[in-house]
Design a protein around this motif. Sequence first.
Motif, PDB file in Angstrom:
ATOM      1  N   SER A 163      11.579  13.070  -4.333  1.00 36.96           N
ATOM      2  CA  SER A 163      12.407  13.925  -5.327  1.00 36.96           C
ATOM      3  C   SER A 163      12.042  15.373  -5.121  1.00 36.96           C
ATOM      4  O   SER A 163      12.813  16.310  -5.427  1.00 36.96           O
ATOM      5  N   ASN A 164      11.056  15.789  -4.228  1.00 40.45           N
ATOM      6  CA  ASN A 164      11.062  16.942  -3.796  1.00 40.45           C
ATOM      7  C   ASN A 164      11.622  17.307  -2.434  1.00 40.45           C
ATOM      8  O   ASN A 164      11.344  16.722  -1.591  1.00 40.45           O
ATOM      9  N   PRO A 165      12.528  18.380  -2.576  1.00 46.81           N
ATOM     10  CA  PRO A 165      13.024  18.729  -1.305  1.00 46.81           C
ATOM     11  C   PRO A 165      12.373  19.191  -0.157  1.00 46.81           C
ATOM     12  O   PRO A 165      12.853  19.405   0.908  1.00 46.81           O
ATOM     13  N   ARG A 166      11.019  19.537  -0.250  1.00 41.81           N
ATOM     14  CA  ARG A 166      10.127  19.956   0.815  1.00 41.81           C
ATOM     15  C   ARG A 166       9.777  18.936   1.542  1.00 41.81           C
ATOM     16  O   ARG A 166       9.508  18.953   2.880  1.00 41.81           O
ATOM     17  N   PHE A 167       9.929  17.547   1.205  1.00 37.52           N
ATOM     18  CA  PHE A 167       9.694  16.416   1.836  1.00 37.52           C
ATOM     19  C   PHE A 167      10.758  15.602   2.038  1.00 37.52           C
ATOM     20  O   PHE A 167      10.885  14.519   1.289  1.00 37.52           O
ATOM     21  N   LYS A 168      11.525  15.683   3.038  1.00 34.77           N
ATOM     22  CA  LYS A 168      12.650  14.943   3.414  1.00 34.77           C
ATOM     23  C   LYS A 168      12.173  13.550   3.897  1.00 34.77           C
ATOM     24  O   LYS A 168      10.959  13.341   4.643  1.00 34.77           O
ATOM     25  N   ALA A 169      12.986  12.503   3.892  1.00 34.00           N
ATOM     26  CA  ALA A 169      12.833  11.258   4.570  1.00 34.00           C
ATOM     27  C   ALA A 169      12.427  11.402   5.980  1.00 34.00           C
ATOM     28  O   ALA A 169      13.160  12.241   6.614  1.00 34.00           O
ATOM     29  N   GLY A 170      11.495  10.806   6.401  1.00 34.16           N
ATOM     30  CA  GLY A 170      11.245  11.023   8.017  1.00 34.16           C
ATOM     31  C   GLY A 170       9.914  12.200   8.212  1.00 34.16           C
ATOM     32  O   GLY A 170       9.432  12.231   9.232  1.00 34.16           O
ATOM     33  N   THR A 171       9.750  12.792   7.140  1.00 35.99           N
ATOM     34  CA  THR A 171       8.622  13.941   7.368  1.00 35.99           C
ATOM     35  C   THR A 171       7.280  13.350   7.652  1.00 35.99           C
ATOM     36  O   THR A 171       6.735  12.557   6.845  1.00 35.99           O
ATOM     37  N   LYS A 172       6.582  13.803   8.451  1.00 35.99           N
ATOM     38  CA  LYS A 172       5.325  13.166   8.951  1.00 35.99           C
ATOM     39  C   LYS A 172       4.322  13.943   7.960  1.00 35.99           C
ATOM     40  O   LYS A 172       4.420  15.127   7.850  1.00 35.99           O
ATOM     41  N   VAL A 173       3.619  13.244   7.246  1.00 34.50           N
ATOM     42  CA  VAL A 173       2.527  14.108   6.436  1.00 34.50           C
ATOM     43  C   VAL A 173       1.134  13.305   6.438  1.00 34.50           C
ATOM     44  O   VAL A 173       0.755  12.474   6.913  1.00 34.50           O
ATOM     45  N   VAL A 174       0.137  14.272   5.869  1.00 37.98           N
ATOM     46  CA  VAL A 174      -1.274  13.960   5.810  1.00 37.98           C
ATOM     47  C   VAL A 174      -1.770  14.247   4.295  1.00 37.98           C
ATOM     48  O   VAL A 174      -1.164  15.178   3.758  1.00 37.98           O
ATOM     49  N   LEU A 175      -2.643  13.572   3.807  1.00 38.18           N
ATOM     50  CA  LEU A 175      -3.069  13.659   2.431  1.00 38.18           C
ATOM     51  C   LEU A 175      -4.569  13.505   2.565  1.00 38.18           C
ATOM     52  O   LEU A 175      -5.115  12.311   2.945  1.00 38.18           O
ATOM     53  N   THR A 176      -5.185  14.391   2.034  1.00 38.70           N
ATOM     54  CA  THR A 176      -6.748  14.001   1.802  1.00 38.70           C
ATOM     55  C   THR A 176      -7.182  14.795   0.431  1.00 38.70           C
ATOM     56  O   THR A 176      -6.488  15.826  -0.100  1.00 38.70           O
ATOM     57  N   GLY A 177      -8.241  14.365  -0.201  1.00 37.90           N
ATOM     58  CA  GLY A 177      -8.510  14.896  -1.602  1.00 37.90           C
ATOM     59  C   GLY A 177      -7.624  14.439  -2.786  1.00 37.90           C
ATOM     60  O   GLY A 177      -7.143  13.309  -2.892  1.00 37.90           O
ATOM     61  N   TRP A 178      -7.862  15.293  -3.628  1.00 36.39           N
ATOM     62  CA  TRP A 178      -7.108  15.128  -4.920  1.00 36.39           C
ATOM     63  C   TRP A 178      -7.379  14.173  -5.898  1.00 36.39           C
ATOM     64  O   TRP A 178      -6.866  13.299  -6.569  1.00 36.39           O
ATOM     65  N   SER A 179      -8.778  13.419  -5.573  1.00 36.06           N
ATOM     66  CA  SER A 179      -9.253  12.209  -6.124  1.00 36.06           C
ATOM     67  C   SER A 179      -8.258  10.972  -5.897  1.00 36.06           C
ATOM     68  O   SER A 179      -8.579   9.868  -6.607  1.00 36.06           O
ATOM     69  N   VAL A 180      -7.604  11.198  -4.713  1.00 36.79           N
ATOM     70  CA  VAL A 180      -7.022   9.779  -4.321  1.00 36.79           C
ATOM     71  C   VAL A 180      -8.184   8.771  -3.920  1.00 36.79           C
ATOM     72  O   VAL A 180      -8.711   9.408  -3.075  1.00 36.79           O
ATOM     73  N   GLY A 181      -7.943   7.624  -4.061  1.00 35.83           N
ATOM     74  CA  GLY A 181      -8.885   6.960  -3.653  1.00 35.83           C
ATOM     75  C   GLY A 181     -10.040   6.719  -4.719  1.00 35.83           C
ATOM     76  O   GLY A 181     -11.110   5.917  -4.262  1.00 35.83           O
ATOM     77  N   GLU A 182     -10.085   7.451  -5.513  1.00 38.18           N
ATOM     78  CA  GLU A 182     -10.905   7.294  -6.676  1.00 38.18           C
ATOM     79  C   GLU A 182     -10.642   7.064  -7.974  1.00 38.18           C
ATOM     80  O   GLU A 182     -10.878   6.369  -8.589  1.00 38.18           O
ATOM     81  N   LYS A 183      -9.486   8.052  -8.448  1.00 36.73           N
ATOM     82  CA  LYS A 183      -8.784   8.005  -9.707  1.00 36.73           C
ATOM     83  C   LYS A 183      -7.605   7.438  -9.447  1.00 36.73           C
ATOM     84  O   LYS A 183      -6.975   6.815 -10.362  1.00 36.73           O
ATOM     85  N   TYR A 184      -7.002   7.747  -8.379  1.00 37.85           N
ATOM     86  CA  TYR A 184      -5.499   7.415  -8.115  1.00 37.85           C
ATOM     87  C   TYR A 184      -5.387   6.626  -6.744  1.00 37.85           C
ATOM     88  O   TYR A 184      -6.177   6.604  -5.864  1.00 37.85           O
ATOM     89  N   PHE A 185      -4.313   5.873  -6.688  1.00 45.94           N
ATOM     90  CA  PHE A 185      -4.322   4.760  -5.745  1.00 45.94           C
ATOM     91  C   PHE A 185      -4.258   5.590  -4.229  1.00 45.94           C
ATOM     92  O   PHE A 185      -3.616   6.697  -4.193  1.00 45.94           O
ATOM     93  N   GLY A 186      -4.874   4.888  -3.182  1.00 36.85           N
ATOM     94  CA  GLY A 186      -5.166   5.494  -1.986  1.00 36.85           C
ATOM     95  C   GLY A 186      -4.517   4.825  -0.733  1.00 36.85           C
ATOM     96  O   GLY A 186      -3.456   4.132  -0.811  1.00 36.85           O
ATOM     97  N   GLY A 187      -5.261   5.088   0.481  1.00 36.66           N
ATOM     98  CA  GLY A 187      -4.683   4.993   1.662  1.00 36.66           C
ATOM     99  C   GLY A 187      -4.880   3.537   2.240  1.00 36.66           C
ATOM    100  O   GLY A 187      -4.202   3.278   3.105  1.00 36.66           O
ATOM    101  N   PHE A 188      -5.329   2.828   1.620  1.00 36.21           N
ATOM    102  CA  PHE A 188      -5.713   1.515   2.019  1.00 36.21           C
ATOM    103  C   PHE A 188      -4.639   0.486   1.759  1.00 36.21           C
ATOM    104  O   PHE A 188      -4.549  -0.557   0.868  1.00 36.21           O
ATOM    105  N   SER A 189      -3.432   1.065   2.390  1.00 36.29           N
ATOM    106  CA  SER A 189      -2.113   0.295   1.822  1.00 36.29           C
ATOM    107  C   SER A 189      -0.981   0.412   2.928  1.00 36.29           C
ATOM    108  O   SER A 189      -1.215   1.595   3.479  1.00 36.29           O
ATOM    109  N   GLN A 190      -0.288  -0.173   2.824  1.00 38.35           N
ATOM    110  CA  GLN A 190       1.155   0.139   3.800  1.00 38.35           C
ATOM    111  C   GLN A 190       1.915   0.889   3.216  1.00 38.35           C
ATOM    112  O   GLN A 190       2.625   1.517   4.229  1.00 38.35           O
ATOM    113  N   TYR A 191       1.978   0.904   2.065  1.00 41.01           N
ATOM    114  CA  TYR A 191       2.825   2.113   1.287  1.00 41.01           C
ATOM    115  C   TYR A 191       2.066   2.498   0.123  1.00 41.01           C
ATOM    116  O   TYR A 191       1.390   1.882  -0.693  1.00 41.01           O
ATOM    117  N   GLN A 192       2.632   3.831  -0.378  1.00 40.24           N
ATOM    118  CA  GLN A 192       1.630   4.294  -1.272  1.00 40.24           C
ATOM    119  C   GLN A 192       2.771   5.392  -1.757  1.00 40.24           C
ATOM    120  O   GLN A 192       3.642   6.308  -1.136  1.00 40.24           O
TER     121      GLN A 192
END
Length: 332
Positions: free
Chosen positions: A78-107
């Motif tokens: 829903s954020n216009p900065r991230f259109k479908a097909g945009t390659k992204v990286v995520l680290t931090g923000w308590s993902v994988g600790e408090k929030y669902f993280g990267g050991f998944s095919q979708y997130q």
Amino acid sequence: MSVDQFRAMMLREEDAKTVATVENLTVDALPGEDTLVKIEYSTINFKDALAVTGRGKIVKSWPLVPGIDLAGTVVESSNPRFKAGTKVVLTGWSVGEKYFGGFSQYQQVKSEWLVPLPEGLTTRQAMMVGTAGFTAMLCVNALERAGITPASGPVLVTGAAGGVGSVAVAILKKLGYQVVALTGDTAKHDYVATLGASEFADGPQWADQPRALEGQRWAAAIDTVGSKVLARVLAEMQYGGVVAACGLAGGADLPTSVMPFILRKVNLIGVDSVMLPTQDRIAAWNRVVHDLPIEMLEGISATTVSLDDVKSTAERMLDGKLKGRVLVDVNA
């Protein structure tokens, strides 16, 4: 958008123990944040290993999909900065600790957590960097901001065969620093030497409690270990030396005194990669592309595992049987 079932690792707490299983999920099981990402790679960091095995109190919310890193492609947002097909990286923000993280095919994640993949990096290479390499870059930035240059003298990197340490060695070498490595295992010396370490500091003294002040050896240091190791690093710093501390692989305690700080003007700088503001993240990621050339990145030892292998690999990591980076190909 409708997505068929996909695979993910789920952590649950049963009888005060962590149980890790790989399960089939649908998007309805995800947290409902504003951006859906199809993940290509994640990594296993020290924190991930503690979470998956239950050896550390990392998980803040149950059940949880672990994995503090991820790289992939935006499916919808829903954020216009991230259109479908945009390659992204995520680290931090308590993902994988408090929030669902990267050991998944979708997130599903909050769009403000995402950084557009820097030009020149693939998603696999981004996870070769991951939180560990990103943190290494932040440590180098901290030393530079404190006035450390290649002319200052030798820079010690502790845990130099690990994820943060190996990337730190490579970056420092690229920037012209004299890098001395502490690995805790002489069998890893050849590998760390190929990354840029010119000598090694390993010895039995690192297991002992140091005196308040030892002989002056290091102009600067990047420490990933903590505890007695960091205490000795501080005791051995040159006058005006700078230590960037980012890890606690050896323990969270710090059995030292004020002596290095008040008699040698040593500076101890804490480095955090979890809550770093987005603009600082973007700047650091773009610098990684410049200061960690692809050929050097590919020289860092990397093991690639599937979701099914994450738990056993995490055990090996905590037992000190791995070196370099561990990638998770979530689609393998």
